[in-house]
Design an enzyme around this catalytic site. Structure first.
Site, mmCIF file in Angstrom:
data_model
loop_
_atom_site.group_PDB
_atom_site.id
_atom_site.type_symbol
_atom_site.label_atom_id
_atom_site.label_comp_id
_atom_site.label_asym_id
_atom_site.label_seq_id
_atom_site.Cartn_x
_atom_site.Cartn_y
_atom_site.Cartn_z
ATOM 1 N N MET A 100 0.847 -1.190 0.000
ATOM 2 C CA MET A 100 0.000 0.000 0.000
ATOM 3 C C MET A 100 0.883 1.239 0.000
ATOM 4 O O MET A 100 1.612 1.484 0.961
ATOM 5 C CB MET A 100 -0.894 -0.007 1.245
ATOM 6 C CG MET A 100 -1.696 -1.276 1.412
ATOM 7 S SD MET A 100 -2.280 -1.528 3.116
ATOM 8 C CE MET A 100 -3.385 -0.128 3.292
ATOM 9 N N ILE A 158 0.899 -5.117 8.251
ATOM 10 C CA ILE A 158 2.341 -4.971 8.511
ATOM 11 C C ILE A 158 2.742 -3.508 8.401
ATOM 12 O O ILE A 158 2.491 -2.865 7.382
ATOM 13 C CB ILE A 158 3.166 -5.813 7.516
ATOM 14 C CG1 ILE A 158 2.752 -7.287 7.609
ATOM 15 C CG2 ILE A 158 4.655 -5.655 7.785
ATOM 16 C CD1 ILE A 158 3.343 -8.144 6.520
ATOM 17 N N GLY A 188 1.054 4.219 4.542
ATOM 18 C CA GLY A 188 1.752 3.297 3.656
ATOM 19 C C GLY A 188 2.291 2.059 4.328
ATOM 20 O O GLY A 188 3.019 2.143 5.295
ATOM 21 N N SER A 189 1.933 0.879 3.819
ATOM 22 C CA SER A 189 2.449 -0.356 4.386
ATOM 23 C C SER A 189 2.040 -1.552 3.534
ATOM 24 O O SER A 189 1.986 -1.447 2.319
ATOM 25 C CB SER A 189 1.973 -0.527 5.824
ATOM 26 O OG SER A 189 2.771 -1.495 6.466
ATOM 27 N N ARG A 190 1.680 -2.657 4.199
ATOM 28 C CA ARG A 190 1.473 -3.900 3.472
ATOM 29 C C ARG A 190 0.492 -4.800 4.215
ATOM 30 O O ARG A 190 0.414 -4.783 5.441
ATOM 31 C CB ARG A 190 2.830 -4.577 3.334
ATOM 32 C CG ARG A 190 2.836 -5.972 2.785
ATOM 33 C CD ARG A 190 4.282 -6.376 2.575
ATOM 34 N NE ARG A 190 4.470 -7.808 2.653
ATOM 35 C CZ ARG A 190 5.626 -8.415 2.489
ATOM 36 N NH1 ARG A 190 6.711 -7.727 2.253
ATOM 37 N NH2 ARG A 190 5.719 -9.727 2.573
#
Length: 219
Positions: A100, A158, A188-190
């Site tokens: 993301m 995450i 922002g990440s995953r």
């Protein structure tokens, strides 16, 4: 456009900072036209960036599909691989990872309906989200859900280098519904999904997906 509840504080701060910059631009540096314009543009950039980050599009599902796994987040598919999941499922699975970016919607939706059989929050590091060890070393949550047909899947929020706050709305024992929000990750990440090896994956590497709209797999 609607905005997510997790953005209330950030949006308020952005508005205050924006007013301060505009005040400085018009009152303190009013005679320096280029500096005045720069501060006003900076204020608008900050406010628009924060507003777009916390936008809340209507992604409700009209019909639930028990045999489908929907994307739990907006972003790019950065991994599709067979791995050994050792925390909850304790077996070989297909891992699908969604990165993301700060430009994506950062709401996280339940990819399936079922019962939360396992939940755990892990404090950890803040490696960049695409780092191979971010799935096991970074700050994260782990959600294990058993669907009504008895299939167990696992998904993780995450944290990344910028995302340092994970929010979740589920606990062990909860009944969750496909398409409903289960959390939010800031800046922002995953999100990783672990599926049975028998799953029919419907996405490709580097494909852009949309939460609650793109189908990740058929189980």
């Amino acid at each position: 456009m609607k905005f997510h509840k997790e953005g209330r504080v950030s949006i308020s701060i952005a508005v205050i900072v924006g007013f301060i910059l505009i005040y400085l631009g018009t009152q303190t540096f009013g005679q320096v036209v280029w500096l005045k314009l720069l501060l006003v543009l900076l204020a608008l950039f900050i406010l628009i960036s924060i507003l777009q980050f916390f936008r809340k599009p209507d992604r409700s599902l009209a019909v639930l599909h028990p045999d489908l796994v929907y994307a739990p987040a907006d972003g790019k598919i950065v991994a599709i691989e067979e791995v050994e999941e050792t925390e909850y499922l304790k077996q070989k699975c297909i891992q699908v990872s969604i990165f993301m970016s700060p430009l994506n919607v950062h709401i996280n939706w339940n990819p399936v309906s079922g019962i939360v059989k396992y939940f755990k929050y892990h404090p950890g590091r803040f490696l960049v989200a695409w780092h191979p060890k971010s799935s096991t070393d970074n700050e994260r949550t782990t959600v294990g859900v058993q669907t009504k047909n008895g299939t167990d899947i696992l998904y993780r929020q995450i944290a990344g280098a910028l995302a340092r706050r994970i929010v979740w709305y589920v606990e062990e024992g909860d009944e969750v519904t496909q398409g409903q929000e289960f959390g939010f990750i800031k800046f922002g990440s995953r999100v990783d999904i672990f599926l049975p090896t028998s799953s029919k994956i419907q996405v490709k590497l580097n494909e852009e997906v949309r939460g609650n709209r793109s189908i990740i797999a058929e189980i």
